[in-house]
Design a protein around this motif. Sequence first.
Motif, PDB file in Angstrom:
ATOM      1  N   ASP A 237       0.793  -1.233   0.000  1.00 49.73           N
ATOM      2  CA  ASP A 237       0.000   0.000   0.000  1.00 49.73           C
ATOM      3  C   ASP A 237       0.823   1.279   0.000  1.00 49.73           C
ATOM      4  O   ASP A 237       0.298   2.349  -0.309  1.00 49.73           O
ATOM      5  N   ASP A 238       2.107   1.207   0.342  1.00 56.50           N
ATOM      6  CA  ASP A 238       2.871   2.415   0.642  1.00 56.50           C
ATOM      7  C   ASP A 238       3.826   2.764  -0.489  1.00 56.50           C
ATOM      8  O   ASP A 238       4.055   1.985  -1.409  1.00 56.50           O
ATOM      9  N   THR A 239       4.409   3.958  -0.392  1.00 51.80           N
ATOM     10  CA  THR A 239       5.393   4.370  -1.386  1.00 51.80           C
ATOM     11  C   THR A 239       6.611   3.451  -1.369  1.00 51.80           C
ATOM     12  O   THR A 239       7.254   3.250  -2.405  1.00 51.80           O
ATOM     13  N   THR A 240       6.942   2.881  -0.216  1.00 52.76           N
ATOM     14  CA  THR A 240       8.080   1.963  -0.137  1.00 52.76           C
ATOM     15  C   THR A 240       7.811   0.661  -0.890  1.00 52.76           C
ATOM     16  O   THR A 240       8.750  -0.066  -1.233  1.00 52.76           O
ATOM     17  N   ASP A 241       6.533   0.348  -1.133  1.00 51.53           N
ATOM     18  CA  ASP A 241       6.192  -0.861  -1.888  1.00 51.53           C
ATOM     19  C   ASP A 241       6.386  -0.673  -3.393  1.00 51.53           C
ATOM     20  O   ASP A 241       6.405  -1.660  -4.142  1.00 51.53           O
ATOM     21  N   GLU A 242       6.524   0.571  -3.830  1.00 51.65           N
ATOM     22  CA  GLU A 242       6.712   0.813  -5.259  1.00 51.65           C
ATOM     23  C   GLU A 242       8.007   0.192  -5.770  1.00 51.65           C
ATOM     24  O   GLU A 242       8.102  -0.212  -6.929  1.00 51.65           O
ATOM     25  N   ALA A 243       9.025   0.097  -4.893  1.00 53.83           N
ATOM     26  CA  ALA A 243      10.274  -0.548  -5.303  1.00 53.83           C
ATOM     27  C   ALA A 243      10.043  -2.012  -5.621  1.00 53.83           C
ATOM     28  O   ALA A 243      10.669  -2.573  -6.526  1.00 53.83           O
ATOM     29  N   ALA A 244       9.137  -2.654  -4.881  1.00 55.48           N
ATOM     30  CA  ALA A 244       8.806  -4.058  -5.160  1.00 55.48           C
ATOM     31  C   ALA A 244       8.001  -4.179  -6.450  1.00 55.48           C
ATOM     32  O   ALA A 244       8.265  -5.064  -7.275  1.00 55.48           O
ATOM     33  N   PHE A 245       7.028  -3.296  -6.638  1.00 54.98           N
ATOM     34  CA  PHE A 245       6.272  -3.322  -7.893  1.00 54.98           C
ATOM     35  C   PHE A 245       7.199  -3.112  -9.090  1.00 54.98           C
ATOM     36  O   PHE A 245       6.993  -3.686 -10.163  1.00 54.98           O
ATOM     37  N   GLY A 246       8.227  -2.302  -8.876  1.00 60.29           N
ATOM     38  CA  GLY A 246       9.114  -1.956  -9.981  1.00 60.29           C
ATOM     39  C   GLY A 246       9.979  -3.091 -10.485  1.00 60.29           C
ATOM     40  O   GLY A 246      10.499  -3.013 -11.601  1.00 60.29           O
ATOM     41  N   VAL A 247      10.154  -4.152  -9.684  1.00 58.68           N
ATOM     42  CA  VAL A 247      10.989  -5.276 -10.132  1.00 58.68           C
ATOM     43  C   VAL A 247      10.157  -6.420 -10.701  1.00 58.68           C
ATOM     44  O   VAL A 247      10.712  -7.440 -11.113  1.00 58.68           O
ATOM     45  N   LEU A 248       8.838  -6.260 -10.746  1.00 54.92           N
ATOM     46  CA  LEU A 248       7.989  -7.320 -11.273  1.00 54.92           C
ATOM     47  C   LEU A 248       8.079  -7.398 -12.786  1.00 54.92           C
ATOM     48  O   LEU A 248       8.197  -6.372 -13.466  1.00 54.92           O
ATOM     49  N   GLY A 249       8.009  -8.621 -13.319  1.00 58.22           N
ATOM     50  CA  GLY A 249       8.071  -8.835 -14.760  1.00 58.22           C
ATOM     51  C   GLY A 249       6.689  -8.938 -15.380  1.00 58.22           C
ATOM     52  O   GLY A 249       5.665  -8.827 -14.695  1.00 58.22           O
ATOM     53  N   PRO A 250       6.618  -9.162 -16.683  1.00 52.99           N
ATOM     54  CA  PRO A 250       5.343  -9.176 -17.399  1.00 52.99           C
ATOM     55  C   PRO A 250       4.396 -10.289 -16.978  1.00 52.99           C
ATOM     56  O   PRO A 250       3.182 -10.154 -17.148  1.00 52.99           O
ATOM     57  N   ASP A 251       4.913 -11.376 -16.451  1.00 52.32           N
ATOM     58  CA  ASP A 251       4.048 -12.471 -15.999  1.00 52.32           C
ATOM     59  C   ASP A 251       3.785 -12.427 -14.504  1.00 52.32           C
ATOM     60  O   ASP A 251       3.045 -13.267 -13.979  1.00 52.32           O
ATOM     61  N   ASP A 252       4.395 -11.471 -13.794  1.00 58.84           N
ATOM     62  CA  ASP A 252       4.146 -11.295 -12.374  1.00 58.84           C
ATOM     63  C   ASP A 252       2.866 -10.481 -12.177  1.00 58.84           C
ATOM     64  O   ASP A 252       2.258  -9.994 -13.130  1.00 58.84           O
ATOM     65  N   LEU A 253       2.480 -10.294 -10.924  1.00 58.98           N
ATOM     66  CA  LEU A 253       1.233  -9.597 -10.621  1.00 58.98           C
ATOM     67  C   LEU A 253       1.441  -8.659  -9.445  1.00 58.98           C
ATOM     68  O   LEU A 253       1.807  -9.089  -8.351  1.00 58.98           O
ATOM     69  N   GLY A 254       1.237  -7.366  -9.680  1.00 61.81           N
ATOM     70  CA  GLY A 254       1.336  -6.366  -8.627  1.00 61.81           C
ATOM     71  C   GLY A 254      -0.039  -5.819  -8.290  1.00 61.81           C
ATOM     72  O   GLY A 254      -0.810  -5.468  -9.186  1.00 61.81           O
ATOM     73  N   ILE A 255      -0.346  -5.731  -6.993  1.00 62.11           N
ATOM     74  CA  ILE A 255      -1.645  -5.229  -6.542  1.00 62.11           C
ATOM     75  C   ILE A 255      -1.411  -4.115  -5.525  1.00 62.11           C
ATOM     76  O   ILE A 255      -0.860  -4.344  -4.438  1.00 62.11           O
ATOM     77  N   LYS A 256      -1.824  -2.923  -5.875  1.00 63.98           N
ATOM     78  CA  LYS A 256      -1.761  -1.775  -4.973  1.00 63.98           C
ATOM     79  C   LYS A 256      -3.002  -1.783  -4.086  1.00 63.98           C
ATOM     80  O   LYS A 256      -4.123  -1.940  -4.565  1.00 63.98           O
TER      81      LYS A 256
END
Length: 300
Positions: A237-256
Amino acid sequence: MNDRPTTRRGPTAAPPTTSDALRAFAGPAAPRAPRCARLVALDYDGTLAPLVDDPLAAVMTPAARAAVDRLAALTSRAGGDVLRLALVSGRNLTDLAGRAGVPPGTYLVGSHGAETGRMTADGVDAVPLHLTPEQAQTLERLREGMQDAVDGRRGTWVQDKPSAAVLHTRLAGADDARAAAADVDDLAHRLGLHAMHGKDVVEVAVVPTSKGLAVEALRDALTDRSDVPALVLYAGDDTTDEAAFGVLGPDDLGIKVGPGPTVAAHRVEDADALAEALERLADALERQVPPGPPTPGSAP
């Protein structure tokens, strides 16, 4: 759960809904990973547990607890080299383990990646954290400087971690919060360190760390053990989680989780909405994971 499409894969293709993305993640294989392992990595505060003024009062919602426990059970059935569950948090490892109360087998990442471990029946099996003499000296200077930043500013306080110090401003007035954060930013600059800004917190660590690095390390460890590619679902949920979203690939799944700008492809409203999504994921994974042995007293 907000199931509105949030990303587009082509100029004419219909954007996938969150439910579509969950089914694809849990399916037999992703297009670029004909055989793969899966990692479900989740932030804690603001993601599974609603944000509260007192960090010691943060607990998972009942729905989030049920979803996490169900995924942990699936992980046990599938085997840790096929499916893994991890919590990735800014909390220190001991606090995270006690607060989350997750089942044995769950991987834990604390202090934004500086601390790692695995929950066992006897508690956390933690990887030792060692600071160099220079890092230890810098940490002492950091703690002293942070304390100076909160002196005289009501509602601000400093939390010590094994490799970091954290400014908390949730209970402070706007002027005191801004002034304390500015002082901490200046302190970090003088010490040659990076200040991570989150929701009403500023954390400064003496070791290089981020949730992005933590997720990459979790993926690499799973790939090394399973000898197949690993897909990652990350929710935060946080701005610090954006670093994790940023390393996800095309077949991964990021949920804010919740409002705010994000690079994640999907979004849900709150912890209970995320729990609903995780239950859908568990439904889909049930079809991929062989059933476990019957429990004592059950019908054969």
